[in-house]
Write an enzyme that holds these catalytic residues in place. Structure first.
Site, PDB file in Angstrom:
ATOM      1  N   ASP A 228       0.834  -1.204   0.000  1.00 25.22           N
ATOM      2  CA  ASP A 228       0.000   0.000   0.000  1.00 25.22           C
ATOM      3  C   ASP A 228       0.873   1.261   0.000  1.00 25.22           C
ATOM      4  OD1 ASP A 228      -2.366  -1.681   0.385  1.00 25.22           O
ATOM      5  OD2 ASP A 228      -1.501  -2.020   2.360  1.00 25.22           O
TER       6      ASP A 228
ATOM      7  N   HIS B  98      -4.718  -3.783   5.996  1.00 27.96           N
ATOM      8  CA  HIS B  98      -4.417  -3.938   4.564  1.00 27.96           C
ATOM      9  C   HIS B  98      -5.723  -4.372   3.890  1.00 27.96           C
ATOM     10  CE1 HIS B  98      -2.608  -4.970   0.789  1.00 27.96           C
ATOM     11  NE2 HIS B  98      -2.901  -6.248   0.924  1.00 27.96           N
TER      12      HIS B  98
HETATM   13  C1  LMR Z   1      -2.978  -6.837  -2.932  1.00 27.11           C
HETATM   14  O1  LMR Z   1      -3.148  -5.855  -2.220  1.00 27.11           O
HETATM   15  O2  LMR Z   1      -2.809  -6.751  -4.156  1.00 27.11           O
HETATM   16  C2  LMR Z   1      -2.946  -8.196  -2.310  1.00 27.11           C
HETATM   17  O3  LMR Z   1      -3.206  -8.096  -0.947  1.00 27.11           O
HETATM   18  C3  LMR Z   1      -3.881  -9.144  -2.971  1.00 27.11           C
HETATM   19  C4  LMR Z   1      -5.333  -8.737  -2.829  1.00 27.11           C
HETATM   20  O4  LMR Z   1      -6.175  -9.625  -2.647  1.00 27.11           O
HETATM   21  O5  LMR Z   1      -5.641  -7.561  -2.932  1.00 27.11           O
END
Ligand code: LMR
Length: 329
Positions: free
Chosen positions: A161, A189
């Protein structure tokens, strides 16, 4: 002669694992003078493919690769034995239309045995980075199932991120991405995370001075970063792999290398109650490292807008914890 360190990677033959292990073996992460023994862990049906990955590692002839141990996920203790790092990549990835939290009951149970095996077999100085989603809560499950391993050894990955946020800010400002620093990712996340543009800097100046379109910062910037994983899935037909691997390696580098003055790096760690965030939650914070110890950046102040975003993502972490309370050891 420098003693080798042992680095376990679960899901080692999967897309993220495959994109990570050659770079770890090459010396990029731990340095050209630090031998590494890779512990490659996979589910039993993938062990044949893992043999092929092992052959490829041999064929790279990396001087820093001091050995390879292969283990199946039914014998995690063998996989993690004496490991200084356990990088938890292996998990079921999300598909189009899912949120990461939808995986919580699918992937959560993997992390109970992961935590137990880390506690039973890993080196006393083990550090753990969880990538498999929902990574904050999976990390919480692993931590809670690893009695005796200090909570400050557990990290979940929000560096992807941070990298996405830095890239968006650089493109908007028309500067190289290296000009962007101090982008902290707060909370989960997930699509609730808060990428903190207020404390971000562009060429050392506040990003909010360089980018005067504050409606973009508060709107499209945040939502683009929050939803970038889903956008990659929609475009690629599979979740991010090379960028996730890159962020995993950036996370390890962030932990082991001193953070440049005036900057930070992002990972989710066990909250110590900083900023009023409930102690014990695995929460994304801006962090600094002195090369040995990692600590949460203190003293940042947040606008009411930022605080409301942080509250939302912390609430989501509490809800995720509630969903897996039976897995918390
Ligand atoms: C991402 O952020 O790309 C990974 O965590 C995979 C997802 O499922 O988003």
């Amino acid at each position: 002669m420098v003693a080798p360190i042992r680095v376990a990677v679960t899901g080692a033959a999967g897309q993220i694992g495959y994109a990570s292990i050659f770079r770890i073996a090459s010396g990029e992460v731990f340095g050209p003078n630090q031998p590494v023994i890779l512990h490659l862990v996979e589910v039993p049906p993938v062990l044949k493919a893992l043999d092929g990955v092992h052959m490829e590692l041999d064929d790279c002839a990396f001087p820093t690769l001091a050995g390879v141990v292969k283990a199946d996920s039914d014998h995690l203790e063998d996989g993690f034995r004496d490991c200084n790092w356990v990088l938890c990549v292996g998990s079921i990835p999300r598909k189009a239309g899912m949120e990461r939290g939808d995986l919580i009951r699918v992937n959560g149970p993997i992390f109970t045995s992961t935590g137990r095996a880390i506690a039973a077999a890993a080196a006393p100085d083990v550090r753990v980075v969880v990538v498999g989603n929902p990574c904050n809560t999976n990390c919480l499950i692993a931590m809670k199932n690893a009695p005796g391993v200090p909570s400050n050894r557990f990290y979940a990955m929000t560096m992807l991120d941070q990298n996405r946020a830095a890239s968006q800010l650089a493109q908007k400002a028309g500067v190289p991405v290296g000009a962007v620093s101090n982008v902290g990712i707060w909370g989960n996340h997930s699509a609730t995370q808060y990428p903190d543009f207020y404390h971000a800097k562009i060429n050392g100046r506040p990003a909010t001075e360089v980018i005067t379109d504050h409606a973009w910062l508060q709107g499209d910037f945040i939502s683009t970063v929050q939803k970038r994983g889903a956008a990659v899935i929609a475009a690629r037909g599979a979740s991010s792999a090379a960028s996730a691997a890159n962020a995993l390696l950036d996370t390890v580098k962030g932990i082991i290398r001193p953070t440049p003055a005036g900057s930070c790096f992002s990972a989710a760690v066990c909250s110590d109650g900083s900023y009023g965030i409930e102690a014990g939650l695995i929460t994304g914070f801006p962090l600094v490292s002195d090369g040995q110890q990692v600590s949460i950046v203190q003293g940042q102040t947040h606008t009411a807008f930022a605080q409301s975003k942080i509250d939302i993502t912390i609430n989501e972490l509490r809800e995720e914890r509630e969903c897996v309370k039976d897995l918390l050891g």
